[in-house]
Design a protein around this motif. Structure first.
Motif, PDB file in Angstrom:
ATOM      1  N   GLY A 187       0.829  -1.208   0.000  1.00  0.00           N
ATOM      2  CA  GLY A 187       0.000   0.000   0.000  1.00  0.00           C
ATOM      3  C   GLY A 187       0.858   1.250   0.000  1.00  0.00           C
ATOM      4  N   GLN A 188       1.866   1.300   0.879  1.00  0.00           N
ATOM      5  CA  GLN A 188       2.724   2.483   0.915  1.00  0.00           C
ATOM      6  C   GLN A 188       3.490   2.629  -0.405  1.00  0.00           C
ATOM      7  N   PRO A 360       9.000   4.432   7.740  1.00  0.00           N
ATOM      8  CA  PRO A 360      10.082   3.720   8.413  1.00  0.00           C
ATOM      9  C   PRO A 360       9.853   2.203   8.416  1.00  0.00           C
ATOM     10  N   GLN A 361      10.969   1.472   8.538  1.00  0.00           N
ATOM     11  CA  GLN A 361      10.851   0.019   8.590  1.00  0.00           C
ATOM     12  C   GLN A 361      10.363  -0.434   9.966  1.00  0.00           C
ATOM     13  N   GLY A 403      10.420   7.562  14.207  1.00  0.00           N
ATOM     14  CA  GLY A 403      10.495   6.170  14.650  1.00  0.00           C
ATOM     15  C   GLY A 403      10.700   6.051  16.141  1.00  0.00           C
ATOM     16  N   MET A 404      10.557   4.843  16.623  1.00  0.00           N
ATOM     17  CA  MET A 404      10.659   4.580  18.048  1.00  0.00           C
ATOM     18  C   MET A 404      11.112   3.133  18.244  1.00  0.00           C
ATOM     19  N   LEU A 405      11.955   2.922  19.234  1.00  0.00           N
ATOM     20  CA  LEU A 405      12.372   1.564  19.584  1.00  0.00           C
ATOM     21  C   LEU A 405      11.806   1.222  20.947  1.00  0.00           C
ATOM     22  N   ARG A 406      11.348   0.016  21.127  1.00  0.00           N
ATOM     23  CA  ARG A 406      10.914  -0.468  22.450  1.00  0.00           C
ATOM     24  C   ARG A 406      11.655  -1.781  22.698  1.00  0.00           C
ATOM     25  N   LEU A 407      12.494  -1.775  23.714  1.00  0.00           N
ATOM     26  CA  LEU A 407      13.334  -2.942  24.020  1.00  0.00           C
ATOM     27  C   LEU A 407      12.885  -3.542  25.348  1.00  0.00           C
ATOM     28  N   TYR A 408      12.985  -4.865  25.446  1.00  0.00           N
ATOM     29  CA  TYR A 408      12.514  -5.549  26.655  1.00  0.00           C
ATOM     30  C   TYR A 408      13.654  -6.326  27.309  1.00  0.00           C
ATOM     31  N   ALA A 409      13.626  -6.351  28.646  1.00  0.00           N
ATOM     32  CA  ALA A 409      14.647  -7.104  29.388  1.00  0.00           C
ATOM     33  C   ALA A 409      14.042  -7.610  30.685  1.00  0.00           C
ATOM     34  N   GLU A 410      14.758  -8.556  31.297  1.00  0.00           N
ATOM     35  CA  GLU A 410      14.266  -9.174  32.531  1.00  0.00           C
ATOM     36  C   GLU A 410      14.903  -8.495  33.740  1.00  0.00           C
ATOM     37  N   GLY A 423      11.581   2.408  12.627  1.00  0.00           N
ATOM     38  CA  GLY A 423      12.495   3.512  12.411  1.00  0.00           C
ATOM     39  C   GLY A 423      13.269   3.375  11.114  1.00  0.00           C
ATOM     40  N   PRO A 424      14.196   4.334  10.902  1.00  0.00           N
ATOM     41  CA  PRO A 424      14.941   4.351   9.640  1.00  0.00           C
ATOM     42  C   PRO A 424      15.920   3.178   9.545  1.00  0.00           C
ATOM     43  N   ARG A 425      15.903   2.494   8.414  1.00  0.00           N
ATOM     44  CA  ARG A 425      16.876   1.436   8.093  1.00  0.00           C
ATOM     45  C   ARG A 425      17.026   0.419   9.218  1.00  0.00           C
TER      46      ARG A 425
END
Ligand SMILES: Cc1cc2nc3c(=O)[nH]c(=O)nc-3n(C[C@H](O)[C@H](O)[C@H](O)COP(=O)(O)OP(=O)(O)OC[C@H]3O[C@@H](n4cnc5c(N)ncnc54)[C@H](O)[C@@H]3O)c2cc1C
Ligand SMILES: NC(=O)c1ccc[n+]([C@@H]2O[C@H](COP(=O)([O-])OP(=O)(O)OC[C@H]3O[C@@H](n4cnc5c(N)ncnc54)[C@H](O)[C@@H]3O)[C@@H](O)[C@H]2O)c1
Length: 488
Positions: A187-188, A360-361, A403-410, A423-425
């Protein structure tokens, strides 16, 4: 009726089937590969490769139009739809040819053409011409698009991804149904190539996102570029002359609109091709969707009593991770284990990694947010770190600061668990993170890795700092990081 006795029969000559064929041949040369459709694989003919070719053209058009933002004026940007499609088809044919060339290594007598279905647990009928009795059988039948009945109102103006790559020219307009992975990518791309689109979804779902914060961010980003309603109210779909007429309530105004489109693209999901295999004769345990239950480490299907059977399944057919690299890995494991049967080996599986080639990817890696919530959320063990690219230095230099990153950890162990990225690339960063996840690195250890300047990965470092702070293992970035260069 031709009768064949083989060690291993593989149903489907797609990516999973071909990979299984190469693995199985290391054990026996009495293997038969059965294909009912065209050779060349979904990936090369109508999937990964032609879609990326169309997206590449769209990206170029977007960059040229965006050049003014750098002070570079490009006048009269026009899209030659015929030239775009000619390149897509030419390069696509090259990819298909390379698959066909490698297939020529498979002796013709080891190939059977026709639809395979089970007669009993060890016997397949192929078309009306052959019966194959096999010690082991690998189901590698792929998947196909699926859509709700209401779309039938569009008649032959209802299309799926396959049809797009047959076009000689770009149409004027397309109503895209399904803002999932295929819908967003295609679509994009169509929008950027000058095709008027409206994108309609259901229930608010968008791409592969499970993280609501990220989904909302991406929704706003895409919505700013083209019409997108992930929770659309579509009242009717009808055919009028050569066009599709869609009546819907407009997202922001609630106004009832009736619009004409050249096509309705159904990108509303895919179903595995297991429904026409007469699996009721195969003596297998089937789940509630009719897909054989299987062990993901051996790819062995379970027989009716729940024991590992002589039948294997690989690729989109098992619906677990319908992605190309997974199809190839699964085909290899299934082929290898069919060859070794009954001495099947448990194989290490890679962490889940999926990339969507929008701009963005989008990327997801590790267990889904839902699975992580189930495993860690209820116990307060899940920490989330984030960053946006709005002020990221490298992203600003290239005018891709969205863009935005969301990272998860214990909590406690500080171990990195997975991420959703927009985000980009991002395709490159997603690989770094998937590799870190494979190595079971902690967030602190990841922060000890080298980061160049100025690069997009400095944004990742900021997200890792944030995550480390949430884990209470280090300071967060209160203002600008003094150890970093400008625009980290
Ligand atoms: C538009 C699009 C874009 C995509 N982009 C990407 C991407 O960028 N990256 C990525 O990782 N993945 C992507 N994918 C997914 C990827 O293409 C699939 O995961 C992969 O091709 C699946 O391979 P497979 O071998 O399971 O199926 P296929 O390649 O479809 O092979 C299955 C074969 O089985 C045959 N068959 C079915 N039933 C029978 C039967 N009863 N008897 C005989 N033969 C039978 C079919 O004719 C077919 O040739 C994309 C998919 C689409 C549709
Ligand atoms: N870059 C890649 O790796 C890539 C690219 C394309 C496809 N694929 C593979 O192909 C698979 C199938 O992709 P897909 O996009 O068809 O499926 P999908 O499940 O990703 O998306 C389907 C979308 O359609 C929506 N939908 C369902 N019914 C609807 C309706 N009636 N009206 C409007 N929207 C509706 C769903 O809510 C969802 O958003 C993916 O899961 C992926 O594994 C991968």
């Amino acid at each position: 009726m031709q009768q064949r006795d083989v060690d291993i029969a593989i149903i489907g000559a797609g990516s999973a089937g071909l990979s299984a064929w190469h693995a199985a041949n290391k054990y026996t040369d009495n293997v038969v590969l059965i294909e009912e459709g065209e050779y060349g694989t979904t990936c090369a003919r109508v999937g990964c490769m032609p879609s990326k070719l169309l997206i590449a053209a769209a990206e170029r058009a977007h960059q040229v139009r965006d050049a003014a933002g750098f002070g570079v004026e490009v006048e009269n940007v026009t899209i030659d739809g015929c030239a775009v499609m000619a390149r897509v088809k030419h390069e696509r044919d090259g990819f298909v040819d390379s698959v066909l060339t490698s297939m020529q290594r498979i002796d013709e007598v080891k190939r059977l053409e026709g639809h395979a279905r089970f007669i009993d647990a060890h016997t397949l009928a192929v078309g009306e011409h052959s019966r194959v009795r096999a010690r082991n059988i690998i189901i590698a039948t792929g998947s196909r698009p699926t859509w709700p009945g209401i779309f039938e109102g569009a008649g032959d103006r209802l299309i799926v991804n396959d049809d797009i790559f047959d076009w000689d020219d770009l149409p004027e307009s397309v109503a895209v149904f399904g803002p999932g992975i295929i819908g967003l990518e295609l679509g994009q791309a169509l929008h950027r190539l000058g095709v008027r689109i409206r994108m309609f979804g259901i229930g608010g779902s968008l791409g592969p996102f499970q993280d609501a914060t990220l989904r909302d961010y991406a929704d706003q980003t895409f919505k700013a570029e083209f019409y997108l309603d992930p929770d659309a109210e579509v009242e009717s779909i009808e055919r009028e002359g050569d066009q599709v007429v869609v009546t819907f309530l407009e997202r922001d105004t609630g106004q009832r609109l009736t619009e004409h489109f050249d096509y309705l693209l159904a990108a509303t999901g895919r179903r595995p091709n297991v429904d026409k295999l007469a699996l009721e004769n195969a003596g297998l345990t089937l789940d509630d969707k009719g897909i054989p239950s299987f062990n993901r480490f051996t790819l062995q299907c379970l027989d009716a009593s729940g024991e590992p059977s002589h039948v294997f399944i690989a690729g989109d057919a098992d619906q677990e991770l319908p992605l190309l690299h997974e199809a190839i890995n699964e085909g290899r494991i299934a082929g290898d284990n069919a060859g070794r049967y009954p001495d099947c080996r448990v194989t290490q599986r890679n962490v889940a990694l999926a990339i969507v080639f929008t701009d963005p990817q989008i990327a997801t890696l590790g267990p889904s947010r839902g699975e992580l919530e189930q495993r860690y959320g209820g116990h307060g063990c899940l920490a989330v770190g984030e960053v946006t690219f709005d002020k990221q230095g490298r992203a600003i230099t290239i005018r891709e600061n969205q863009g935005m990153l969301r990272l998860y950890a214990e909590h406690g162990s500080g171990q990195f668990l997975g991420a959703e990225l927009f985000g980009p690339r991002i395709e490159h960063m997603a690989h770094l993170l998937a590799w870190a996840l494979e190595q079971k690195l902690s967030v602190s250890r990841m922060l000890e890795m080298p980061f160049y300047h100025p690069v997009l990965e400095e944004g990742l470092r900021s997200a890792l700092h944030d995550l480390n702070a949430k884990l209470r293992k280090g300071p967060g970035i209160i203002e600008h990081c003094m150890e970093c260069g400008p625009g980290d």
